[in-house]
Design an enzyme around this catalytic site. Structure first.
Site, PDB file in Angstrom:
ATOM      1  N   ARG A 281      -5.671   7.680  -6.628  1.00  0.00           N
ATOM      2  CA  ARG A 281      -5.456   8.045  -8.033  1.00  0.00           C
ATOM      3  C   ARG A 281      -4.195   8.895  -8.174  1.00  0.00           C
ATOM      4  O   ARG A 281      -3.778   9.228  -9.279  1.00  0.00           O
ATOM      5  CB  ARG A 281      -6.662   8.830  -8.557  1.00  0.00           C
ATOM      6  CG  ARG A 281      -7.903   7.973  -8.705  1.00  0.00           C
ATOM      7  CD  ARG A 281      -9.118   8.814  -9.052  1.00  0.00           C
ATOM      8  NE  ARG A 281     -10.317   7.997  -9.096  1.00  0.00           N
ATOM      9  CZ  ARG A 281     -10.806   7.440 -10.212  1.00  0.00           C
ATOM     10  NH1 ARG A 281     -10.229   7.634 -11.362  1.00  0.00           N
ATOM     11  NH2 ARG A 281     -11.895   6.704 -10.158  1.00  0.00           N
TER      12      ARG A 281
ATOM     13  N   ASP B 262      -0.076   5.091   0.807  1.00  0.00           N
ATOM     14  CA  ASP B 262      -0.318   6.101   1.847  1.00  0.00           C
ATOM     15  C   ASP B 262      -0.178   5.478   3.233  1.00  0.00           C
ATOM     16  O   ASP B 262      -0.931   4.577   3.591  1.00  0.00           O
ATOM     17  CB  ASP B 262      -1.733   6.688   1.706  1.00  0.00           C
ATOM     18  CG  ASP B 262      -1.910   7.484   0.414  1.00  0.00           C
ATOM     19  OD1 ASP B 262      -1.050   8.322   0.130  1.00  0.00           O
ATOM     20  OD2 ASP B 262      -2.914   7.268  -0.287  1.00  0.00           O
TER      21      ASP B 262
ATOM     22  N   ASP C 235       0.879  -1.159   0.000  1.00  0.00           N
ATOM     23  CA  ASP C 235       0.000   0.000   0.000  1.00  0.00           C
ATOM     24  C   ASP C 235       0.928   1.224   0.000  1.00  0.00           C
ATOM     25  O   ASP C 235       2.112   1.094   0.329  1.00  0.00           O
ATOM     26  CB  ASP C 235      -0.862  -0.033   1.265  1.00  0.00           C
ATOM     27  CG  ASP C 235      -1.652   1.244   1.451  1.00  0.00           C
ATOM     28  OD1 ASP C 235      -2.320   1.666   0.497  1.00  0.00           O
ATOM     29  OD2 ASP C 235      -1.579   1.828   2.546  1.00  0.00           O
TER      30      ASP C 235
HETATM   31  C1  G6P Z   1      -5.608   5.842  -0.167  1.00  0.00           C
HETATM   32  C2  G6P Z   1      -5.763   6.520   1.151  1.00  0.00           C
HETATM   33  C3  G6P Z   1      -7.143   7.112   1.315  1.00  0.00           C
HETATM   34  C4  G6P Z   1      -7.502   7.941   0.103  1.00  0.00           C
HETATM   35  C5  G6P Z   1      -7.484   7.059  -1.125  1.00  0.00           C
HETATM   36  C6  G6P Z   1      -7.855   7.814  -2.398  1.00  0.00           C
HETATM   37  O1  G6P Z   1      -6.082   4.568  -0.094  1.00  0.00           O
HETATM   38  O2  G6P Z   1      -5.502   5.643   2.219  1.00  0.00           O
HETATM   39  O3  G6P Z   1      -7.156   7.894   2.482  1.00  0.00           O
HETATM   40  O4  G6P Z   1      -8.797   8.515   0.257  1.00  0.00           O
HETATM   41  O5  G6P Z   1      -6.186   6.520  -1.281  1.00  0.00           O
HETATM   42  O6  G6P Z   1      -6.857   8.746  -2.683  1.00  0.00           O
HETATM   43  P1  G6P Z   1      -6.910   9.814  -3.833  1.00  0.00           P
HETATM   44  O7  G6P Z   1      -5.497  10.339  -3.876  1.00  0.00           O
HETATM   45  O8  G6P Z   1      -7.289   9.119  -5.099  1.00  0.00           O
HETATM   46  O9  G6P Z   1      -7.917  10.834  -3.447  1.00  0.00           O
HETATM   47 MG    MG Z   2      -2.632   3.264   3.521  1.00  0.00          MG
END
Ligand code: G6P
Ligand code: MG
Length: 221
Positions: free
Chosen positions: A117, A11, A9
Site C-alpha cells: 500500500r 520491493d 514488482d
Molecule cells: C510487498 C512486500 C511485502 C509487504 C507487502 C505489503 O509485497 O514484498 O513484504 O508485506 O508489500 O506492504 P505494505 O507496504 O502495504 O505493508
Molecule cells: Mg518483492
C-alpha cells in the site's frame, strides 16, 4: 507471443525496501516474543500486510483479535514509513531505471504490480512515477500474491494479454502469481527460491530489451 508490456514488482526489484520490511516485522515479532529470522522473512515477500502478520502469528502459535491485529499492523507500518521516508533516486536497485527507460524508449508499456500500500509513495520518493503507464498496488487488490489479481489488473489497465507481458519478481509468491496468471516470469534473485520462474537473473542490470524478446520467442531463457 510478442513483448508488449512489462510489469515490475517493487520491493526487492526496483528498490531495496524488502530489507526495511524485514527490520520492521522483526521488531514487531520481538515485541511479541516470536523468534523471526531472515529465513522466515523469505516467506513474507509479496504477501499483503495482513497475510504477513498472520504468518508471523502462526510462527508464534499466537491468536489475536482483529482490533489488536490492526494496532500491530499500524505500528509495523509506522516503523516501516520511518525507514523508507529518506529513500531517494540513489536507492533504486542497479539497472532498474535504465531497463525501464529503454522499455519506454522502445514503446513497450511499463506497469507496477505490488502488494504494498506504500508503493506509490516510494515510486514518488525515488522519482520513477513518470515512467510508469499504470500502478497497481495493495490499495487496488483484494487478493495478494500468490493470487495473480495484481498482475491481471495491471495487464487489463494496459490493454494487453498476459502472454505478451514479462513480469519481474523477487518473491516466490510473486513468481507463482505471474505463472498462474499466464505471464512470462523473470525471477530477480536466488535461483533456488525462484525455481518456478521462466528465467532467473541476479540483477536487472543483466537484462536488455532484445534479450527479453528472445526469451519470449523461445519460451524460455
Ligand atoms: C510487498 C512486500 C511485502 C509487504 C507487502 C505489503 O509485497 O514484498 O513484504 O508485506 O508489500 O506492504 P505494505 O507496504 O502495504 O505493508
Ligand atoms: Mg518483492
Amino acid at each position: 507471443m510478442a513483448l508488449k508490456a512489462c510489469l515490475f514488482d517493487m520491493d526487492g526489484v526496483i528498490v531495496d525496501s524488502a530489507v526495511h520490511h524485514f527490520v520492521a516485522w522483526k521488531r514487531l515479532a520481538e515485541e511479541l516474543s516470536i523468534p523471526f529470522t531472515e529465513e522466515d522473512n523469505h516467506a513474507l515477500k509479496g504477501l499483503s500486510r495482513v497475510d504477513s502478520l498472520d504468518h508471523i502469528l502462526r510462527l508464534g502459535h499466537l491468536q489475536l483479535d482483529e482490533k489488536t491485529k490492526v494496532k500491530l499492523m499500524d505500528q509495523k507500518n509506522a516503523w516501516y514509513l520511518d525507514l523508507i521516508q529518506g529513500m531517494r533516486a540513489e536507492d533504486i536497485l542497479p539497472g532498474a531505471k535504465e531497463l525501464i527507460e529503454s522499455l519506454v524508449a522502445e514503446g513497450i508499456q511499463v506497469g507496477l504490480g505490488s502488494s504494498s500500500r506504500n508503493a506509490q509513495l516510494i515510486l514518488d520518493n525515488v522519482g520513477l512515477t513518470p515512467l510508469f503507464d499504470t500502478v497497481v498496488d495493495g490499495n487496488h487488490i483484494t487478493l495478494s500474491k500468490p493470487d495473480p489479481e495484481v498482475f491481471l489488473k495491471g495487464a487489463a489497465a494496459l490493454g494487453v494479454e498476459p502472454a505478451d507481458v514479462v513480469v519481474f519478481e523477487d518473491a516466490a509468491s510473486g513468481v507463482k502469481a505471474a505463472k498462474t496468471g499466464g505471464f512470462f516470469a523473470v525471477g530477480v534473485g536466488d535461483k533456488g527460491q525462484l525455481s518456478e520462474a521462466d528465467v532467473v537473473v541476479d540483477h536487472l542490470e543483466e537484462v536488455t530489451v532484445d534479450q527479453m524478446r528472445t526469451w519470449m520467442e523461445h519460451g524460455l531463457g
